[in-house]
Scaffold this active site. Structure first.
Site, short mmCIF file in Angstrom:
data_model
loop_
_atom_site.label_atom_id
_atom_site.label_comp_id
_atom_site.label_asym_id
_atom_site.label_seq_id
_atom_site.Cartn_x
_atom_site.Cartn_y
_atom_site.Cartn_z
N LYS A 221 0.67 -1.20 -0.05
CA LYS A 221 -0.21 -0.25 0.17
C LYS A 221 0.95 1.19 -0.35
CE LYS A 221 -3.84 2.25 2.71
NZ LYS A 221 -4.29 2.06 3.69
N GLU A 227 10.77 -4.03 4.56
CA GLU A 227 11.07 -6.26 4.49
C GLU A 227 10.52 -5.91 2.93
OE1 GLU A 227 9.21 -4.69 7.09
OE2 GLU A 227 9.21 -5.61 8.53
N GLY A 282 -5.16 -2.57 5.35
CA GLY A 282 -3.66 -3.56 4.81
C GLY A 282 -4.74 -4.58 5.29
N ARG A 283 -5.65 -5.03 6.15
CA ARG A 283 -5.81 -5.90 6.58
C ARG A 283 -6.70 -6.65 5.96
NH1 ARG A 283 -4.97 -2.65 10.79
NH2 ARG A 283 -6.14 -2.08 12.03
N GLU A 368 -4.89 -7.13 14.80
CA GLU A 368 -4.78 -5.62 15.14
C GLU A 368 -5.29 -4.08 14.84
OE1 GLU A 368 -1.25 -3.88 11.50
OE2 GLU A 368 -2.19 -5.98 11.19
N HIS A 399 -4.80 -33.14 18.74
CA HIS A 399 -3.60 -34.04 19.20
C HIS A 399 -2.33 -33.83 19.91
CE1 HIS A 399 -5.03 -38.22 17.16
NE2 HIS A 399 -5.94 -36.70 17.15
N LYS A 519 8.70 -0.17 13.90
CA LYS A 519 9.80 0.06 12.38
C LYS A 519 10.50 1.16 12.90
CE LYS A 519 5.59 -0.94 9.58
NZ LYS A 519 4.57 -0.53 8.54
C1 G6Q Z 1 -2.63 -3.68 7.72
C2 G6Q Z 1 -1.64 -3.42 8.36
C3 G6Q Z 1 -0.44 -4.33 8.18
C4 G6Q Z 1 0.70 -3.72 6.65
C5 G6Q Z 1 1.49 -4.01 6.15
C6 G6Q Z 1 2.11 -3.66 4.93
O1 G6Q Z 1 -4.19 -3.38 7.90
O2 G6Q Z 1 -1.53 -2.24 8.34
O3 G6Q Z 1 -0.47 -5.57 8.01
O4 G6Q Z 1 -0.88 -4.41 5.93
O5 G6Q Z 1 2.68 -3.46 7.24
O6 G6Q Z 1 2.23 -2.42 4.73
P1 G6Q Z 1 2.41 -1.97 2.96
O7 G6Q Z 1 1.28 -3.07 2.34
O8 G6Q Z 1 2.89 -0.55 3.01
O9 G6Q Z 1 3.66 -2.98 2.85
#
Ligand code: G6Q
Length: 556
Positions: A221, A227, A282-283, A368, A399, A519
């Site tokens: 996003k 990463e 994002g989620r 989150e 199990h 971060k």
């Molecule tokens: C989701 C969070 C988080 C995000 C990641 C990736 O709600 O904000 O999991 O999706 O940190 O972010 P980018 O899509 O910006 O790389």
């Protein structure tokens, strides 16, 4: 205007069953005092209609919530709680594009991504639906070309492998859906997911791939996530080592992002960028262009069926009365255990091999969103909010960790998720799977009394250890079959459940400030890892660990 919250003292016991401050909670608390002493075994014995009374079917999805520690009065009071919290008003605000994510001043409109009706959705006076449809069409055209072999790699070979590079919300959703919908996948197109910045993840995946037939989707996003960008630059380098010329990047790299400038700076033509918007969290983004890897794998029609399932659940959530509203019921039951029984966690137990990643996906979606101790007005809460969500494949868990659910000291409400029809042709396997699910929910509910234990065939020694108290609550969510449509319904039900709980707890479920600090600190620490001198700027532990790393880094 927000005020500075009073920081809690963490030497005190954190809030567990402190009641919410809503007028109806007084009554709910009194009611809890009677219900907590009742056993579900007796509730079932007294009411043969209990299954009919406490189950709800919606299309191909059935929710049986009769094995919960509730009576009709419990549900009546909980529904009043939903009314008092103005779930209907907040729900309308969300669907109408109001900026309910107050700390980021954003609308929350993942529901617009699957709005398959003709209705417009307005944000700042602009209907977002034409843009949403345009991106869906663009994904359909692109995925069609790749799937049919019309889109070729730089040397003319067809694309056989897609690599989604992303993390968190830009990884977990697509990965879980890709796994869940395996029977619908294109037979000659594999999707891989690289998320971890541990270099072994990228190396292990890339060493199996041919750069001439691999397509990378850089899913981010923000297009700044450390990463993801580290892995994206590594993938580009890996590709260029073979392809030699940057002009070949266009056939092998596409981006999914809201950040045009950063995409262009990376070297991807913005014509090959699949857009989404700041009002998609994002989620909550698998329904957006972040789902491009899903469209490539299962095709446009199946992706639309996934959206349709979610849209059907959205419509149900919008229009069904609370007492017959699946996400509302799921949310209220969670509140009942979290805020009255003091339950600390909730376990997700899929009895479908293809849903084995669902617990991990829901961990993020739920924790989150509602893992917050400051409310939407900036005040510290003094009641329990988001549960610890955990889980794994149910049959394997039997199990392993089920012992604690059956006989431990914690109350752990469980969601069992089961497909009635398997994608496997091994019917007798499926019968065993379903028998185990049924046995577990029955055992959790009934337990085994001393008399039953004594009259059993087993040894008569160690009876206290062999008695099961039971009275452990569970929901059963039954899918007729794990189809794209059913999966869409299921995921949207959980999303709205999380939303309802967030409103009752007076939280903003759509920000995530808690992930920011780590971060920022990681960015500060990174350059310190390669300096020669001992680091002394942190606390003794962090300094000690950094300097210990220096030693082994040099040695390697
Ligand atoms: C989701 C969070 C988080 C995000 C990641 C990736 O709600 O904000 O999991 O999706 O940190 O972010 P980018 O899509 O910006 O790389």
């Amino acid at each position: 205007m927000s005020t500075i919250p009073v920081m809690p003292s963490y030497t005190e016991t954190p809030p567990s069953n402190v009641p919410l401050h809503r007028p109806i909670c007084q009554q709910l608390r009194q009611h809890y005092e009677t219900v907590r002493h009742q056993h579900m075994r007796d509730m079932f014995a007294q009411d043969p209609q209990r299954f009919e009374r406490f189950s709800l079917q919606l299309g191909d999805l059935l929710l049986d919530y009769s094995k919960n520690r509730i009576t009709a009065e419990t549900m009546r009071l909980l529904v009043k709680l939903a009314e008092e919290a103005d779930i209907a008003g907040w729900r309308d605000k969300m669907f109408n594009g109001e900026k309910i994510n107050n700390t980021e001043n954003r609308a929350v409109l993942h529901v617009a991504l699957r709005n398959l009706s003709e209705h417009p959705v307005w944000v700042d006076g602009v209907d977002v639906m034409p843009g949403v449809r345009a991106v869906i069409d663009k994904m359909a055209v692109f995925a069609g070309q790749v799937r049919e072999g019309a889109w070729r790699g730089y040397s003319g070979k067809r694309i056989t492998d897609v690599v989604n590079i992303g993390i968190g919300g830009s990884d977990l959703g697509p990965q879980m859906v890709y796994q869940a919908l395996k029977p619908y996948r294109h037979p000659e197109l594999k999707v891989h997911f690289i998320s971890n910045v541990d270099g072994t993840h990228a190396e292990e995946i890339l060493e199996t791939l041919d750069p001439e037939t691999t397509l990378f989707i850089i899913s981010s996003k923000t297009f700044t996530t450390q990463e993801t960008m580290t892995n994206a630059f590594y993938a580009r380098e890996w590709f260029l080592q073979h392809a030699q010329s940057a002009c070949h990047i266009a056939r092998h790299f596409v981006a999914v992002s809201t950040n045009r400038e950063a995409v262009a700076a990376f070297g991807i033509d913005v014509a090959q960028m699949f857009e989404f918007w700041d009002w998609v969290g994002g989620r909550y983004s698998l329904w957006s262009a972040i789902g491009l890897s899903i469209v490539l794998a299962i095709g446009h029609e199946h992706f639309m069926a996934l959206l349709q399932g979610a849209h059907d659940m959205d419509e149900h959530f919008r229009h069904a009365p609370f007492a017959q509203n699946m996400p509302v019921i799921m949310a209220l039951l969670g509140i009942w255990y979290n805020n009255f029984f003091g339950a600390e966690s909730q376990v997700i137990l899929p009895y479908d091999h293809y849903l084995r990643s669902l617990p991990m996906y829901l961990e993020q979606a739920d924790m989150e969103s509602n893992g917050k101790s400051v409310d939407r007005n900036g005040q510290m809460v003094d009641y329990a909010t988001g549960s610890i969500v955990w889980g794994a494949s149910g049959i394997n868990g039997q199990h392993a960790f089920y012992q604690l659910i059956h006989q431990g000291t914690k109350l752990i409400p469980a969601d069992f998720i089961v497909s009635m029809q398997s994608h496997s042709s091994l019917q007798s396997h499926h019968d065993i799977l379903v028998a185990n699910f049924l046995a577990q929910t029955e055992a959790l509910m009934r337990g085994r009394t001393l008399a039953e234990t004594q009259s059993g065939a087993g040894e008569q020694s160690y009876l206290p250890q062999k008695v099961f108290a039971g009275n452990h609550p569970s929901n059963a969510l039954l899918l007729k079959r794990l189809t794209p449509h059913a999966l869409g319904m299921l995921l949207a039900a959980y999303e709205h459940k999380i939303f309802v709980q967030g409103i009752i707890w007076n939280l903003n479920s759509f920000d995530q400030w808690g992930v920011e600090l780590g971060k920022q600190l990681a960015k500060q620490i990174l350059p310190e890892l390669s300096v020669h001198d001992a680091v002394t700027t942190h606390d003794a532990s962090t300094n000690g660990l950094i300097n210990y790393y220096h030693r082994w880094r040099k040695a390697s």
